[in-house]
Design a protein around this motif. Structure first.
Motif, mmCIF file in Angstrom:
data_model
loop_
_atom_site.group_PDB
_atom_site.id
_atom_site.type_symbol
_atom_site.label_atom_id
_atom_site.label_comp_id
_atom_site.label_asym_id
_atom_site.label_seq_id
_atom_site.Cartn_x
_atom_site.Cartn_y
_atom_site.Cartn_z
ATOM 1 N N THR A 159 20.480 -1.711 -1.146
ATOM 2 C CA THR A 159 20.261 -3.024 -0.529
ATOM 3 C C THR A 159 21.379 -3.390 0.441
ATOM 4 N N SER A 160 22.519 -2.712 0.323
ATOM 5 C CA SER A 160 23.612 -2.951 1.261
ATOM 6 C C SER A 160 23.778 -1.717 2.148
ATOM 7 N N GLY A 161 24.525 -1.839 3.193
ATOM 8 C CA GLY A 161 24.713 -0.703 4.093
ATOM 9 C C GLY A 161 23.511 -0.533 4.998
ATOM 10 N N THR A 162 22.641 0.424 4.693
ATOM 11 C CA THR A 162 21.450 0.642 5.531
ATOM 12 C C THR A 162 20.450 -0.499 5.362
ATOM 13 N N ALA A 163 20.273 -0.986 4.164
ATOM 14 C CA ALA A 163 19.380 -2.114 3.856
ATOM 15 C C ALA A 163 17.952 -1.873 4.351
ATOM 16 N N ARG A 164 17.538 -0.622 4.342
ATOM 17 C CA ARG A 164 16.172 -0.301 4.745
ATOM 18 C C ARG A 164 15.795 1.057 4.162
ATOM 19 N N VAL A 165 14.525 1.397 4.283
ATOM 20 C CA VAL A 165 14.042 2.710 3.839
ATOM 21 C C VAL A 165 13.919 3.612 5.062
ATOM 22 N N PHE A 166 14.557 4.759 5.001
ATOM 23 C CA PHE A 166 14.533 5.690 6.130
ATOM 24 C C PHE A 166 13.121 6.245 6.362
ATOM 25 N N LYS A 167 12.798 6.451 7.630
ATOM 26 C CA LYS A 167 11.523 7.041 7.987
ATOM 27 C C LYS A 167 11.436 8.467 7.433
ATOM 28 N N GLY A 168 10.272 8.802 6.857
ATOM 29 C CA GLY A 168 10.077 10.124 6.279
ATOM 30 C C GLY A 168 10.460 10.214 4.818
ATOM 31 N N LYS A 169 10.853 9.100 4.203
ATOM 32 C CA LYS A 169 11.198 9.095 2.790
ATOM 33 C C LYS A 169 10.013 9.561 1.957
ATOM 34 N N ARG A 170 10.258 10.488 1.048
ATOM 35 C CA ARG A 170 9.168 11.021 0.233
ATOM 36 C C ARG A 170 8.770 10.000 -0.837
ATOM 37 N N MET A 171 7.577 9.467 -0.684
ATOM 38 C CA MET A 171 7.082 8.422 -1.584
ATOM 39 C C MET A 171 5.606 8.683 -1.878
ATOM 40 N N PRO A 172 5.008 7.932 -2.808
ATOM 41 C CA PRO A 172 3.580 8.108 -3.083
ATOM 42 C C PRO A 172 2.738 7.856 -1.837
ATOM 43 N N GLY A 173 1.595 8.523 -1.741
ATOM 44 C CA GLY A 173 0.719 8.340 -0.593
ATOM 45 C C GLY A 173 -0.431 9.333 -0.597
ATOM 46 N N ARG A 174 -1.172 9.363 0.494
ATOM 47 C CA ARG A 174 -2.326 10.246 0.606
ATOM 48 C C ARG A 174 -1.868 11.698 0.627
ATOM 49 N N MET A 175 -2.537 12.528 -0.157
ATOM 50 C CA MET A 175 -2.154 13.929 -0.279
ATOM 51 C C MET A 175 -3.307 14.825 0.160
ATOM 52 N N GLY A 176 -2.995 15.836 0.944
ATOM 53 C CA GLY A 176 -4.009 16.789 1.383
ATOM 54 C C GLY A 176 -4.774 16.304 2.594
ATOM 55 N N ASN A 177 -5.895 16.992 2.893
ATOM 56 C CA ASN A 177 -6.742 16.695 4.044
ATOM 57 C C ASN A 177 -5.936 16.760 5.341
ATOM 58 N N ASP A 178 -5.050 17.746 5.430
ATOM 59 C CA ASP A 178 -4.221 17.947 6.611
ATOM 60 C C ASP A 178 -4.570 19.286 7.260
ATOM 61 N N SER A 179 -4.401 19.369 8.557
ATOM 62 C CA SER A 179 -4.622 20.627 9.261
ATOM 63 C C SER A 179 -3.521 21.625 8.905
ATOM 64 N N HIS A 180 -3.938 22.841 8.591
ATOM 65 C CA HIS A 180 -2.979 23.868 8.181
ATOM 66 C C HIS A 180 -3.448 25.221 8.704
ATOM 67 N N THR A 181 -2.504 26.091 9.038
ATOM 68 C CA THR A 181 -2.825 27.417 9.542
ATOM 69 C C THR A 181 -2.157 28.473 8.674
ATOM 70 N N ALA A 182 -2.959 29.396 8.147
ATOM 71 C CA ALA A 182 -2.442 30.559 7.428
ATOM 72 C C ALA A 182 -2.266 31.675 8.446
ATOM 73 N N GLN A 183 -1.032 32.135 8.633
ATOM 74 C CA GLN A 183 -0.728 33.074 9.706
ATOM 75 C C GLN A 183 -0.640 34.514 9.229
ATOM 76 N N ASN A 184 -0.904 35.416 10.163
ATOM 77 C CA ASN A 184 -0.716 36.859 9.957
ATOM 78 C C ASN A 184 -1.497 37.407 8.762
ATOM 79 N N LEU A 185 -2.736 36.998 8.596
ATOM 80 C CA LEU A 185 -3.559 37.512 7.519
ATOM 81 C C LEU A 185 -4.215 38.821 7.954
#
Length: 219
Positions: A159-185
């Motif tokens: 609550t002191s110093g930065t007094a905020r949550v940094f962008k990209g903080k790992r927190m609960p949220g939507r999981m999956g349904n993302d574009s992904h590429t499996a390479q060199n198969l």
């Protein structure tokens, strides 16, 4: 331009002459149809657009039907191309489109056993997930009277110093349904009669989902 659209069918296994088993993913790859050629003069870049998965014409909008040349009247009608109603359309960048023609059919025969490919798709959607499932957090301590914080993320910032949550903080949220590429198969099997491709290992997506197959970028 070496590329196809396909549908993930599931996983299986193949045996070599020494009896060694290899897990593979079976893909229904094509047949695909060239639906449009993009050039520097008309579009500012060169690419080949292909379509996959035949559907009934009434399932497409008038704009989609016109683009594929299915309308009997109007500027969208293209004679002699014989392109069916297609559900999916994707573009593949290429330096030269002269070797392709609108209406051309592309099949798995363009790939060979032992060749390296990249397979792109959307991962399975898991919905809203906590940090233990989403990121593998260990959870809180199990002693000292703590009963409801085992799977909680803990402190997310001071609550002191930065007094905020940094962008990209790992927190609960939507999981999956993302574009992904499996390479060199590695391509293990090519069945041109049934339009099937067997690639070594796993690929992103659920059974029946759309995948994009391309020549390996790093192979």
């Amino acid at each position: 331009m070496k590329g196809l659209l396909g549908r993930k069918l599931g996983m299986a296994q193949v045996f070599d002459e020494n009896g060694v088993v290899t897990p593979v993913t079976i893909i229904e790859a094509g047949p695909c149809y060239v639906t449009q050629l993009k050039t520097e003069d008309s579009d500012g870049y060169t690419a080949v657009q292909i379509g996959f998965s035949e559907v009934k014409e009434k399932r497409l909008s008038k704009g989609q039907q016109g683009h594929l040349g299915l309308l009997k009247k109007g500027k969208g009608h293209k004679k002699g191309h014989n392109i069916p109603a297609l559900r999916y359309l994707r573009e593949f960048r290429t330096k030269d489109v002269a070797e392709h023609t609108v209406g051309q059919t592309l099949t798995v025969e363009q790939f060979e056993i032992g060749e390296r490919i990249d397979v792109s798709g959307k991962t399975k959607g898991k919905g809203f997930a906590g940090v233990v499932k989403r990121y593998g957090f260990g959870g809180g301590i199990k002693t000292h009277g703590q009963s409801d914080r085992w799977r909680a993320p803990g402190s997310i910032g001071g609550t002191s110093g930065t007094a905020r949550v940094f962008k990209g903080k790992r927190m609960p949220g939507r999981m999956g349904n993302d574009s992904h590429t499996a390479q060199n198969l590695e391509v293990m099997r090519v069945d041109a009669e049934r339009n099937l491709l067997a690639v070594k290992g796993s690929i992103p997506g659920a059974k029946g989902s759309l995948v994009v197959i391309q020549k390996a970028a790093k192979g």
